[in-house]
Write a protein that holds these residues in place. Structure first.
Motif: not given
Length: 334
Positions: A103-104, A106, A214, A216-217, A280, A300-302, A306, A310
């Motif tokens: 994912g993103k 970071s 949810e 995400i983008n 996803t 997830s891809t957060k 993150v 979390e």
């Protein structure tokens, strides 16, 4: 192809087999792959220098996988900074994301983690390449391993086994990830399954697992998750996280009528939701892009930062292993 067909050919390679191939030109120069034909119409490439991912894939001459403008660039082109993973993302049927992040991009503890990790740009070592008969079915098996190193004290091993057989147009992948260092390490893993035209078009129908969704983008409210729009001039990607409602919600069916063959093609995808409870969905209907990613993963891809904050980032203790699996099957109707 059946065992009783063998008296009609001089060598089984006339009908099925595996070949080691090396690319000689362009951005893919030097990449080694195994080109597989199952004898029943399924042809696909195992990208040995790209994490043993599945690249080009077709069934009875119909393309299944999406291929990016980058193609399958050789590992020296890879840049782990930020989102530069996209510059060498080749698409293909399966791109593996991980093993330390997905994912993103970071930053954690002063260490930068780029988009989707580096395992898909890691060359593999072939351990076994074997073919054999079981009754009337011809089995082909490829097994290899990849080593991913952050530093000399943080090391993962991915051992991958790929199967296909003559009695079904199916690819089976069984993975084992092991923390081979001497300290606990955070670990993320995702299968980035990339589908394109002609399986993907405005007439495509999908059946997805039961889930809570949810965004995400992008604008999820404007999307039908079980359909795909026609190409758009100005389109942006949509990313939707499906929180699966149970371990039995593990099957996706994607179907479309293939006009050139006047038959309906069904792609069925199943994976182990015990170790990969997240799904996803990435949709990009832009002209010249036109791709959908179906991406089961353990997170997830957060982004790594993150997920750690979390409390959703799993870890492996020293020498601990975890197993994953995915099956993709093509079937014709009509």
């Amino acid at each position: 192809m059946h065992g009783n067909d063998m008296d009609k050919v001089g060598d089984i390679r006339q009908l099925a087999g595996m070949e080691r191939v090396k690319n000689l030109e362009g951005r893919e120069k030097g990449n080694e792959l195994i080109r597989v034909r199952n004898g029943n119409g399924l042809n696909f490439d195992i990208q040995m220098d790209r994490g043993m991912d599945i690249g080009r894939c077709e069934c009875n001459g119909v393309p299944i996988s999406w291929i990016s403008p980058s193609g399958f660039a050789s590992p020296p082109f890879y840049n782990s900074e930020g989102r530069k993973w996209e510059k060498t993302f080749g698409g293909g049927l399966i791109t593996t994301c991980g093993l330390q992040t997905v994912g993103k991009p970071s930053e954690v503890g002063g260490e930068h983690y780029g988009l989707h990790g580096s395992i898909s740009h890691t060359p593999g070592e072939l351990i076994e390449k074997n073919s054999y008969w079981i009754n009337d079915t011809y089995i082909q098996k490829m097994k290899g391993r990849m080593i991913e190193v952050l530093d000399i004290g943080e090391v993962f091993e991915l051992e991958r086994t790929v199967y296909t057989s003559s009695n079904s147009n199916e690819i089976e992948i069984y993975d084992q990830v092991t923390n081979i260092s001497y300290k606990s390490q955070y670990h993320a893993m995702m299968y980035h399954v990339n589908l394109g035209y002609p399986l993907l078009s405005e007439s495509t129908k999908m059946r997805l697992p039961d889930s809570d969704m949810e965004s995400i983008n992008g604008n999820m409210a404007e999307e039908r998750v079980d359909q795909f729009p026609p190409p758009k001039e100005s389109a942006s990607p949509t990313v939707i996280l499906h929180h699966l409602k149970g371990p039995n919600e593990k099957t996706i069916l994607v179907s479309n009528f293939i006009t050139t063959l006047e038959k309906k093609l069904h792609l069925k995808m199943e994976w182990d939701t015990e170790t990969m409870p997240k799904l996803t969905q990435w949709k990009h209907p832009g002209r010249g892009k036109y791709v959908m990613g179906l991406e089961p993963g353990n997170v997830s891809t957060k982004g790594r930062d993150v997920l750690i904050r979390e409390g959703e980032m799993p870890a492996l203790d020293p020498h601990e292993s975890v197993s994953y699996s995915i099956k993709i099957k093509m079937e014709w109707e009509g």
